[in-house]
Write an enzyme that holds these catalytic residues in place. Sequence first.
Site, PDB file in Angstrom:
ATOM      1  N   PRO A   1      43.143  40.066  30.036  1.00 49.76           N
ATOM      2  CG  PRO A   1      43.985  37.544  29.708  1.00 49.76           C
ATOM      3  CD  PRO A   1      44.388  38.744  30.302  1.00 49.76           C
TER       4      PRO A   1
ATOM      5  N   GLY B   1      40.567  44.340  35.921  1.00 49.94           N
ATOM      6  CA  GLY B   1      39.447  45.107  36.204  1.00 49.94           C
ATOM      7  C   GLY B   1      40.415  46.343  37.870  1.00 49.94           C
TER       8      GLY B   1
ATOM      9  CG  ASP C   1      41.741  41.666  44.088  1.00 49.39           C
ATOM     10  OD1 ASP C   1      42.043  40.457  44.413  1.00 49.39           O
ATOM     11  OD2 ASP C   1      41.602  40.015  42.638  1.00 49.39           O
TER      12      ASP C   1
ATOM     13  CE  LYS D   1      44.482  38.518  41.690  1.00 52.12           C
ATOM     14  NZ  LYS D   1      44.295  36.897  41.064  1.00 52.12           N
TER      15      LYS D   1
END
Length: 280
Positions: free
Chosen positions: A91, A99, A133, A8
Amino acid sequence: MILKAYAKINLSLDIVGKREDGYHLLEMIMQTVDLHDEVILTEKKSGITLSCDKSYVPVDERNIAYKAAKLIMEETGLQSGIHIHINKNIPVAAGLAGGSTDAAAVLKGMNAMFALGFSHEELMALGLKLGADVPYCIEGGTALCEGVGERITKLKSFGGHVVVLVKPPFGVSTKDAYGAFNLEKIKRHVETKKLIDSLAKGDLNGVHYYSRNLLENVVIQSYPVIKSIKQRVVKTGARVTLMSGSGPTVYGIYEDRETAVRAMDELKKNGNEVILTETI
């Protein structure tokens, strides 16, 4: 079972308050991009194992994808085991939810694989236990996220826009970024409603004007190179540029793919990882 775990970007990040427990209250617009990890789930007799194609990614309980599987097992009493393999393309420590999106994929995948019957809303509530998130990563798309990230309102899609991600050769701790933020010093907050209107119209001038990330200045104080990356992204023809999340990734939204491809060569200097993607 093979799942795509999408990254995102933040089209905005506003901090509007702080709870007594220290969590910041947020108002942010999130957007899924096509860059994704591949999460492969394989049933086994018992326990949780995890592997990854990148050696720097932890493969034990420190990994949030592992925590997601453990949470599912604790909540359901599931006796079967699971092996999680992650092909990592997003990344890490980059402000791209790399994650969190893996954890969201594990929650969704195990729910389907073992027919556990969790509703979409129940999965999002489980995800919040893992990280702010994760509920958004379960939802995806273009969305307004409020509270600590758990109140999610779907917005008109801002899909189909060409994006270049520029990740400098270091990571930023989300905890450190929020820890250095001082709400009392903020004079101007994000005009979220005006940004939503601009996104709905596909008005990149409006998106450029109203997109802001209140963590950006805080992180730039520690990593001034982020400011110079933003300036370089603008010079290569990006219509919108912003740091995503707690950084350090800076993205540019381009009018067309040709301009974006040309920009990539310039932006790869100084050890930056540069990725061409698009909003979905």
